[in-house]
Design a protein around this motif. Structure first.
Motif, PDB file in Angstrom:
ATOM      1  N   VAL A  42      91.937   3.297  -9.921  1.00 57.35           N
ATOM      2  CA  VAL A  42      92.506   4.416 -10.666  1.00 57.35           C
ATOM      3  C   VAL A  42      93.786   3.915 -11.314  1.00 57.35           C
ATOM      4  CG1 VAL A  42      93.118   6.852 -10.596  1.00 57.35           C
ATOM      5  CG2 VAL A  42      91.646   5.893  -8.808  1.00 57.35           C
ATOM      6  N   GLU A  43      93.734   3.696 -12.579  1.00 62.40           N
ATOM      7  CA  GLU A  43      94.839   3.042 -13.306  1.00 62.40           C
ATOM      8  C   GLU A  43      94.723   3.413 -14.773  1.00 62.40           C
ATOM      9  OE1 GLU A  43      97.614   1.416 -14.689  1.00 62.40           O
ATOM     10  OE2 GLU A  43      97.503   0.098 -12.935  1.00 62.40           O
ATOM     11  N   ASP A  44      95.817   3.903 -15.352  1.00 62.94           N
ATOM     12  CA  ASP A  44      95.739   4.339 -16.755  1.00 62.94           C
ATOM     13  C   ASP A  44      95.910   3.191 -17.741  1.00 62.94           C
ATOM     14  OD1 ASP A  44      98.399   4.448 -15.629  1.00 62.94           O
ATOM     15  OD2 ASP A  44      99.072   5.168 -17.579  1.00 62.94           O
ATOM     16  N   GLU A  45      96.456   2.071 -17.279  1.00 60.55           N
ATOM     17  CA  GLU A  45      96.631   0.947 -18.204  1.00 60.55           C
ATOM     18  C   GLU A  45      95.360   0.099 -18.235  1.00 60.55           C
ATOM     19  OE1 GLU A  45     100.772  -0.917 -17.728  1.00 60.55           O
ATOM     20  OE2 GLU A  45     100.661   0.731 -16.305  1.00 60.55           O
ATOM     21  N   GLN A  46      94.695   0.148 -19.379  1.00 57.58           N
ATOM     22  CA  GLN A  46      93.407  -0.508 -19.508  1.00 57.58           C
ATOM     23  C   GLN A  46      93.427  -2.014 -19.228  1.00 57.58           C
ATOM     24  OE1 GLN A  46      91.531  -0.070 -23.308  1.00 57.58           O
ATOM     25  NE2 GLN A  46      89.573  -0.831 -22.581  1.00 57.58           N
ATOM     26  N   MET A  58      94.996   2.541  -6.202  1.00 59.93           N
ATOM     27  CA  MET A  58      95.585   3.665  -6.927  1.00 59.93           C
ATOM     28  C   MET A  58      96.918   3.298  -7.550  1.00 59.93           C
ATOM     29  SD  MET A  58      95.171   7.214  -6.956  1.00 59.93           S
ATOM     30  CE  MET A  58      94.655   7.824  -5.350  1.00 59.93           C
ATOM     31  N   ASP A  59      96.989   3.442  -8.853  1.00 58.91           N
ATOM     32  CA  ASP A  59      98.259   3.223  -9.538  1.00 58.91           C
ATOM     33  C   ASP A  59      99.220   4.360  -9.187  1.00 58.91           C
ATOM     34  OD1 ASP A  59     100.191   2.214 -11.272  1.00 58.91           O
ATOM     35  OD2 ASP A  59      99.425   3.379 -12.962  1.00 58.91           O
ATOM     36  N   TRP A  60     100.473   4.010  -8.991  1.00 57.71           N
ATOM     37  CA  TRP A  60     101.487   4.997  -8.607  1.00 57.71           C
ATOM     38  C   TRP A  60     101.749   5.984  -9.741  1.00 57.71           C
ATOM     39  CZ3 TRP A  60     104.852   4.220  -4.119  1.00 57.71           C
ATOM     40  CH2 TRP A  60     105.860   5.179  -4.009  1.00 57.71           C
ATOM     41  N   MET A  61     101.966   5.400 -10.950  1.00 53.81           N
ATOM     42  CA  MET A  61     102.321   6.225 -12.111  1.00 53.81           C
ATOM     43  C   MET A  61     101.077   6.497 -12.950  1.00 53.81           C
ATOM     44  SD  MET A  61     105.588   6.687 -11.846  1.00 53.81           S
ATOM     45  CE  MET A  61     106.328   7.025 -13.442  1.00 53.81           C
ATOM     46  N   LEU A  62     100.544   7.690 -12.783  1.00 54.74           N
ATOM     47  CA  LEU A  62      99.380   8.086 -13.568  1.00 54.74           C
ATOM     48  C   LEU A  62      99.763   9.277 -14.431  1.00 54.74           C
ATOM     49  CD1 LEU A  62      96.605   8.074 -10.813  1.00 54.74           C
ATOM     50  CD2 LEU A  62      96.752   6.486 -12.736  1.00 54.74           C
ATOM     51  N   THR A  98     102.936  -4.572  -5.182  1.00 54.47           N
ATOM     52  CA  THR A  98     103.884  -4.414  -6.264  1.00 54.47           C
ATOM     53  C   THR A  98     103.433  -5.249  -7.459  1.00 54.47           C
ATOM     54  OG1 THR A  98     105.603  -4.198  -4.599  1.00 54.47           O
ATOM     55  CG2 THR A  98     106.336  -4.516  -6.841  1.00 54.47           C
ATOM     56  N   LYS A  99     103.410  -4.625  -8.615  1.00 54.85           N
ATOM     57  CA  LYS A  99     103.064  -5.350  -9.836  1.00 54.85           C
ATOM     58  C   LYS A  99     104.234  -6.247 -10.216  1.00 54.85           C
ATOM     59  CE  LYS A  99     100.503  -1.421 -11.701  1.00 54.85           C
ATOM     60  NZ  LYS A  99     100.543  -0.377 -12.729  1.00 54.85           N
ATOM     61  N   PRO A 100     104.052  -7.443 -10.728  1.00 57.45           N
ATOM     62  CA  PRO A 100     102.744  -8.066 -10.912  1.00 57.45           C
ATOM     63  C   PRO A 100     102.246  -8.719  -9.625  1.00 57.45           C
ATOM     64  CG  PRO A 100     104.456  -9.522 -11.716  1.00 57.45           C
ATOM     65  CD  PRO A 100     105.141  -8.280 -11.202  1.00 57.45           C
TER      66      PRO A 100
END
Ligand code: CA
Length: 230
Positions: A9-13, A53-57, A105-107
């Motif tokens: 689940v991540e909004d950045e393609q 799961m991405d934190w910022m969606l 943590t990204k990256p």
């Protein structure tokens, strides 16, 4: 054995695609969702074995969505690894207390992500036990990300933690700076090799008062090695 199903689940393609590629390559069956709504639909269709799961969606945040999933009967036991761009320890702890089983943590490097997913799937839920790496009196808890020198809790930055975790899980081997960049920072990140030296120096400084800085050895012309032998 059936392939384990992972829902991203991540909004950045670009991140979604990179993760999908790495996980598919590692033998997982991958599904993608760009937000909580799409994820909910995917879960309803078929329950995954683990969620990244991405934190910022956009819309419902990853952390709120994770909390919601942990409240529902069907998804209560579903392991969730949180992907976060925030490095602050407090945020991470909050993430762990609020429904996620682990975080990255990204990256992050794809290899590290695959290793983390396998570890979470292996322990089958939040009740982690004995995920402890030890070297002499130094111990690193993979579940809580706490590092202790004897009874003393050590305070270090997220990069120093990742470096130490990598070293402690790969002892007695020499790694070049570029290998460390690839394994600890991720191959898709551009960082200069001397950055490795900077973080090694910081890590040694944290370990030094307890005499463990000597575990991180410089191998001239080759790189670094973690070793309990002189
Ligand atoms: Ca995002």
């Amino acid at each position: 054995m059936n392939a384990k199903r992972i829902l991203i689940v991540e909004d950045e393609q670009p991140i979604r695609e990179m993760v999908n590629f790495a996980l598919t390559d590692a033998g997982f069956e991958v599904r993608e969702a760009a937000d909580a709504r799409q994820a909910q639909a995917s879960i309803a269709e078929r329950l995954p074995d683990l969620i990244l799961m991405d934190w910022m969606l956009p819309g419902l945040s990853g952390i709120d969505f994770a909390r919601r999933l942990k409240r529902e009967e069907l998804t209560r036991e579903l392991p969730i690894i949180m992907l976060t761009a925030r490095a602050e320890e407090a945020d991470k702890v909050q993430g762990l207390e609020n429904g996620s089983d682990d975080y990255m943590t990204k990256p992050f490097s794809p290899r590290e992500l695959v290793a983390r997913i396998r570890a979470v799937l292996r322990r089958g839920g939040p009740a982690a036990e004995d995920e402890l790496l030890r070297a002499d009196g130094l111990s690193l808890d993979l579940a809580s990300h706490r590092v202790n020198a004897g009874a003393t809790l050590l305070d270090m930055g997220p990069t120093e933690y990742r470096l130490l975790e990598f070293f402690m899980s790969h002892p007695e081997r020499v790694y070049s700076r570029s290998q460390l960049l690839d394994r600890v920072w991720g191959s898709n990140v551009y960082v200069e090799e001397r950055t490795v030296d900077v973080h090694i120096r910081r890590l040694r400084k944290v370990l030094e008062p307890h005499g463990y800085d000597a575990l991180i050895q410089t191998v001239r012309g080759a790189g670094y090695r973690f070793s309990t032998r002189a």
